[in-house]
Design a protein around this motif. Structure first.
Motif, PDB file in Angstrom:
ATOM      1  N   THR A  23      40.265   1.095 -26.981  1.00  0.00           N
ATOM      2  CA  THR A  23      40.039   1.164 -25.538  1.00  0.00           C
ATOM      3  C   THR A  23      41.364   1.362 -24.804  1.00  0.00           C
ATOM      4  N   TYR A  24      42.403   0.689 -25.269  1.00  0.00           N
ATOM      5  CA  TYR A  24      43.741   0.874 -24.700  1.00  0.00           C
ATOM      6  C   TYR A  24      44.220   2.310 -24.922  1.00  0.00           C
ATOM      7  N   TRP A  25      44.063   2.811 -26.128  1.00  0.00           N
ATOM      8  CA  TRP A  25      44.500   4.177 -26.440  1.00  0.00           C
ATOM      9  C   TRP A  25      43.736   5.219 -25.627  1.00  0.00           C
ATOM     10  N   GLU A  26      42.501   4.898 -25.236  1.00  0.00           N
ATOM     11  CA  GLU A  26      41.701   5.805 -24.414  1.00  0.00           C
ATOM     12  C   GLU A  26      41.996   5.641 -22.926  1.00  0.00           C
ATOM     13  N   ASP A  27      43.012   4.856 -22.600  1.00  0.00           N
ATOM     14  CA  ASP A  27      43.430   4.609 -21.212  1.00  0.00           C
ATOM     15  C   ASP A  27      42.349   3.942 -20.372  1.00  0.00           C
ATOM     16  N   ARG A  28      41.492   3.166 -21.014  1.00  0.00           N
ATOM     17  CA  ARG A  28      40.468   2.427 -20.272  1.00  0.00           C
ATOM     18  C   ARG A  28      40.818   0.946 -20.169  1.00  0.00           C
ATOM     19  N   LEU A  29      42.020   0.598 -20.656  1.00  0.00           N
ATOM     20  CA  LEU A  29      42.491  -0.786 -20.630  1.00  0.00           C
ATOM     21  C   LEU A  29      43.997  -0.720 -20.411  1.00  0.00           C
TER      22      LEU A  29
END
Length: 82
Positions: A23-29
């Motif tokens: 989720t972090y890598w997808e820029d959602r976190l």
């Protein structure tokens, strides 16, 4: 993002780590949120993270080297993802 802080098994812990980092890598976190979640998971599930000063076999198999490198840096653990 809602995650369980107390995990029942190493496999559940690995799946949660994967979700948080992906989720972090997808820029959602945000980076701070990711760091905070990893630290909370470690504080509350320490025995499921490490065995003999290394990530457990289940975590190494389920999370993979790249994710565990991130976890190592967040927790300031060195040489744990080998």
């Amino acid at each position: 993002m809602d995650i369980k802080i107390f995990q029942k098994t190493q496999r559940e812990l690995a799946a949660t780590i994967n979700i948080v980092i992906d989720t972090y890598w997808e820029d959602r976190l945000s980076e701070n949120e990711m760091i905070e979640m990893i630290q909370k998971l470690y504080r509350n599930n320490g025995s499921k993270f490490l065995k003999d000063d290394q990530f457990t076999t289940v975590l190494r198999q389920q999370c993979g080297k790249r994710r565990l490198e991130v976890v190592s840096k967040v927790l300031n653990i060195t040489g744990q993802h080998s």
